[in-house]
Design an enzyme around this catalytic site. Structure first.
Site, short mmCIF file in Angstrom:
data_model
loop_
_atom_site.label_atom_id
_atom_site.label_comp_id
_atom_site.label_asym_id
_atom_site.label_seq_id
_atom_site.Cartn_x
_atom_site.Cartn_y
_atom_site.Cartn_z
N HIS A 11 0.83 -1.21 0.00
CA HIS A 11 0.00 0.00 0.00
C HIS A 11 0.86 1.26 0.00
O HIS A 11 2.05 1.23 0.33
CB HIS A 11 -0.92 0.02 1.22
CG HIS A 11 -0.19 0.09 2.53
ND1 HIS A 11 0.31 1.28 3.04
CD2 HIS A 11 0.16 -0.87 3.41
CE1 HIS A 11 0.92 1.04 4.19
NE2 HIS A 11 0.85 -0.25 4.44
N GLU A 89 -2.23 -6.69 7.47
CA GLU A 89 -0.91 -6.56 8.07
C GLU A 89 -0.80 -7.44 9.31
O GLU A 89 -1.81 -7.87 9.89
CB GLU A 89 -0.67 -5.09 8.44
CG GLU A 89 0.68 -4.78 9.08
CD GLU A 89 1.87 -5.17 8.23
OE1 GLU A 89 2.08 -6.38 8.02
OE2 GLU A 89 2.62 -4.25 7.80
#
Length: 277
Positions: A11, A89
């Site tokens: 990202h 994550e």
């Protein structure tokens, strides 16, 4: 033989990345202005790549990055994105929302090294790797399922067993990878071409699984430091996966490029340097 391309993108930058604060799963921070520029740059870099499937972490920073990439794509703007919690994550428990320096201090107090240290309420590296393994096996099953369908029943071209895909990373191919050979060096015949948008620590563990468990072929000259480093924001990695006779138990993985960031040169030097989880 089933053969598919796998492009993995981290990202874009968030305010917490810039300030070196851990986000993990509990802090759902949006992209910063720099992060949106990075995502747009990654989208331009990948604009000529025709993806058949797109998956993203369901955290906001990944979703916004994925949307920006598809928004720049010449073929896939309307392709449905599948959001998957397995791509989130690593969970950092009590360290989430706190400076990275705090995590390092916790690890030191526990007599452990920071990358392998698990704060209270967090995920172990083995747990993250298990998530990555489970998702990768799902992708392999998806590719095999496409190959077994009647021609024209999938997203691939009707009547064609494989489709030709064009990639922008010819100069970053691993030695011996077919995509590096001949005048058509940027083209590959694949059963599927999959885009995944995820996170830095998760991606590092996923690549570790490829290398240690699947003996992934790596680009020539790649150092151990490069292999173990966290991808820069919107860094692009590409792999070619082969399944001989559709055998899910023995995938062959070749890394074509790892943490490619040439698209960030014009975005600003600060974008390339940000490698905090």
């Amino acid at each position: 033989m089933v053969r598919f391309g796998l492009t993995v993108v981290r990202h874009g930058e968030t305010r917490y990345n810039k300030d070196k604060i851990l986000q993990g799963q509990g802090v759902d921070e949006p992209l910063s202005a720099t992060g949106f520029r990075q995502a747009d740059a990654a989208g331009v870099f990948l604009s000529n790549v025709k993806f058949t499937h797109v998956f993203s972490s369901d955290l906001l920073r990944a979703k916004q990055t994925c949307a920006a990439i598809l928004g720049k794509n010449k073929f896939c703007r309307d392709l449905e994105v599948k959001y998957d919690a397995r791509l989130r994550e690593r969970k950092y428990g009590v360290a989430e929302g706190r400076p990275l320096a705090d995590l390092k201090a916790m690890a030191k107090d526990a007599g452990e090294q920071c990358p392998s240290f698990t704060p209270s309420g967090g995920e172990t590296l083995d747990e993250v790797r298990e998530r990555a393994r489970d998702f990768f096996e799902f992708l392999c099953q998806l590719a095999v399922g496409l190959e077994q369908k009647e021609p024209g029943a999938s997203n691939r071209s009707s009547g064609a067993p494989k489709e030709q895909f064009v990639f922008p990373w010819t100069n970053h191919c691993s030695e011996g990878e077919p995509s590096c050979e001949g005048s058509e060096s940027s083209k590959l015949l694949l059963d599927a071409n999959i885009l995944v948008v995820s996170h830095g620590a998760y991606m590092r563990n996923w690549i570790g699984y490829f290398v240690s468990d699947l003996n992934c072929t790596l680009p020539a000259g790649l150092t151990k430091s490069q292999l173990s480093s966290v991808s820069p924001n919107t860094g692009v990695s590409h792999f070619v996966v082969k399944l001989e006779n559709g055998n899910l138990s023995k995938p062959e993985v070749a890394c074509v490029c790892l943490n490619q960031d040439s698209h960030l040169v014009d975005v600003g030097a600060e974008c390339v340097a940000s490698k905090v989880f």
